[in-house]
Design a protein around this motif. Structure first.
Motif, mmCIF file in Angstrom:
data_model
loop_
_atom_site.group_PDB
_atom_site.id
_atom_site.type_symbol
_atom_site.label_atom_id
_atom_site.label_comp_id
_atom_site.label_asym_id
_atom_site.label_seq_id
_atom_site.Cartn_x
_atom_site.Cartn_y
_atom_site.Cartn_z
ATOM 1 N N ASN A 83 11.309 -4.231 9.611
ATOM 2 C CA ASN A 83 10.578 -2.992 9.305
ATOM 3 C C ASN A 83 11.174 -2.292 8.089
ATOM 4 O O ASN A 83 10.445 -1.815 7.212
ATOM 5 C CB ASN A 83 10.612 -2.014 10.497
ATOM 6 N N TYR A 84 12.509 -2.243 8.065
ATOM 7 C CA TYR A 84 13.190 -1.614 6.923
ATOM 8 C C TYR A 84 12.831 -2.356 5.630
ATOM 9 O O TYR A 84 12.488 -1.739 4.613
ATOM 10 C CB TYR A 84 14.709 -1.621 7.145
ATOM 11 N N LYS A 87 9.351 -1.623 4.509
ATOM 12 C CA LYS A 87 9.247 -0.277 3.920
ATOM 13 C C LYS A 87 9.777 -0.288 2.482
ATOM 14 O O LYS A 87 9.214 0.360 1.599
ATOM 15 C CB LYS A 87 10.032 0.749 4.763
ATOM 16 N N ASP A 90 7.134 -1.698 0.368
ATOM 17 C CA ASP A 90 6.051 -0.732 0.145
ATOM 18 C C ASP A 90 6.412 0.293 -0.932
ATOM 19 O O ASP A 90 5.530 0.855 -1.578
ATOM 20 C CB ASP A 90 5.713 0.014 1.451
#
Ligand code: RRO
Length: 309
Positions: A83-84, A87, A90
């Motif tokens: 997830n990190y 991100k 992104d």
């Protein structure tokens, strides 16, 4: 203008410094601090499929000439770091290093499949050298197993991958490992992990609790071993595999020596523990000062150009 810009797998980094996996990169706060630092990029704590607490404390000790640790792979689990990483993607950062250290081959394959299928566009560092898991050998010391692991991974994996190696101490071992690695589309290796299963004593007692006091040695103690590993692999590996140096960096001079031996990037571990993220600013200034005195403008002016007698 002196530049510390460097390249791995066609990607550009503003400078050649980063943390070593395991140091100040487990939690969101620590990763945010690395992102705010002067480091050229950073890497996440080696992760397992499922979160784990690691070994009992005390499990890290600062020593006068380095450190000893038996952390036992404490981490927040693969999903947290994926997830990190996503991100980061992104927000436009595709230079993150993502460290993976499954407890078994199937776990590594599962995590790498998930990375392969994700939007992550950074680098994956597969840790084959954790010395601190009771009952688990360091894969990097089992050459047939290392070959088997890479064979299974490259059946499907197509993103930039490197491996974190333990230190080797024998010329035949360097050659055997290099011959295996040269068969695969690896983009980098990182050497060295800590010198495994050292024992440090104060008065009559060990300084860390796990494994009767045995732990991975880092810092100044290991610099000559680290440089030897960087140098040998720089000489033996095909040029598509960059070498990331790690081990014993306290000063800009130490960074300079790793690069002279052939490192494209240099990781900081023990000294980052001791000094925290301002270490990057200091090392950059010290390295630039050395380059200025020697008349070097770029890392490529001296990378790998160690003089032999
Ligand atoms: O977490 C640790 O005990 C640890 C790991 Br995974 C590693 O790769 N190297 C190290 O010195 N400690």
């Amino acid at each position: 203008m002196i530049s510390l810009q460097t390249f791995i797998a066609e990607k550009t980094f503003k400078n050649c410094l980063m943390n070593a996996s395991g140091v100040k990169c487990m939690t969101d706060e620590e990763l945010q601090e690395l992102a705010r630092s002067e480091a050229g990029t950073w890497i996440t704590k080696s992760c397992t499929l499922v979160p784990q607490d690691g070994n009992p404390s005390p499990r890290y000790a600062d020593l006068k000439m380095g450190s000893i640790n038996s952390m036992g792979l404490p981490n927040l689990g693969f999903d947290f770091y994926l997830n990190y990483a996503l991100k980061q993607h992104d927000t436009g950062n595709d230079s993150l290093f993502f460290s993976v250290a499954g407890l078994k081959l199937e776990d590594n394959l599962q995590m790498l499949k998930r990375i392969q299928d994700s939007d992550f566009q950074g680098f994956t560092e597969l840790n084959l050298s954790c010395p601190n898991l009771p009952g688990k050998p360091q894969t990097g010391y089992d050459f047939d197993r290392t070959n088997e692991v890479l064979d299974k991974i490259f059946n499907f994996y197509q993103k930039p991958l490197g491996i974190k190696l333990p230190p080797y101490f024998d010329m035949i071992h360097f050659e055997t490992v290099a011959n295996i690695l040269n068969q695969y589309p690896l983009r980098f290796i990182t050497c060295i992990n800590s010198v495994g299963n050292a024992l440090y004593i104060e008065d009559e007692t060990v300084v860390i609790k796990p494994k009767g006091g045995f732990g991975g040695l880092g810092g100044a103690y290991v610099k000559p071993t680290a440089l030897a590993n960087v140098r040998m692999f720089y000489k033996l590996l095909k040029k598509e595999i960059a070498v990331i140096g790690c081990g014993g960096v306290e000063t800009g001079r130490d960074v300079f020596e790793h690069i002279l031996c052939g490192a494209s990037m240099v990781q900081i571990a023990t000294q980052l523990m001791k000094e925290d993220t301002p270490v990057f600013f200091r090392l950059i200034a010290e390295l630039k000062e050395i380059m200025n005195i020697k008349g070097y403008q770029n890392i490529s002016d001296f990378r790998g150009k160690l003089k032999e007698l």
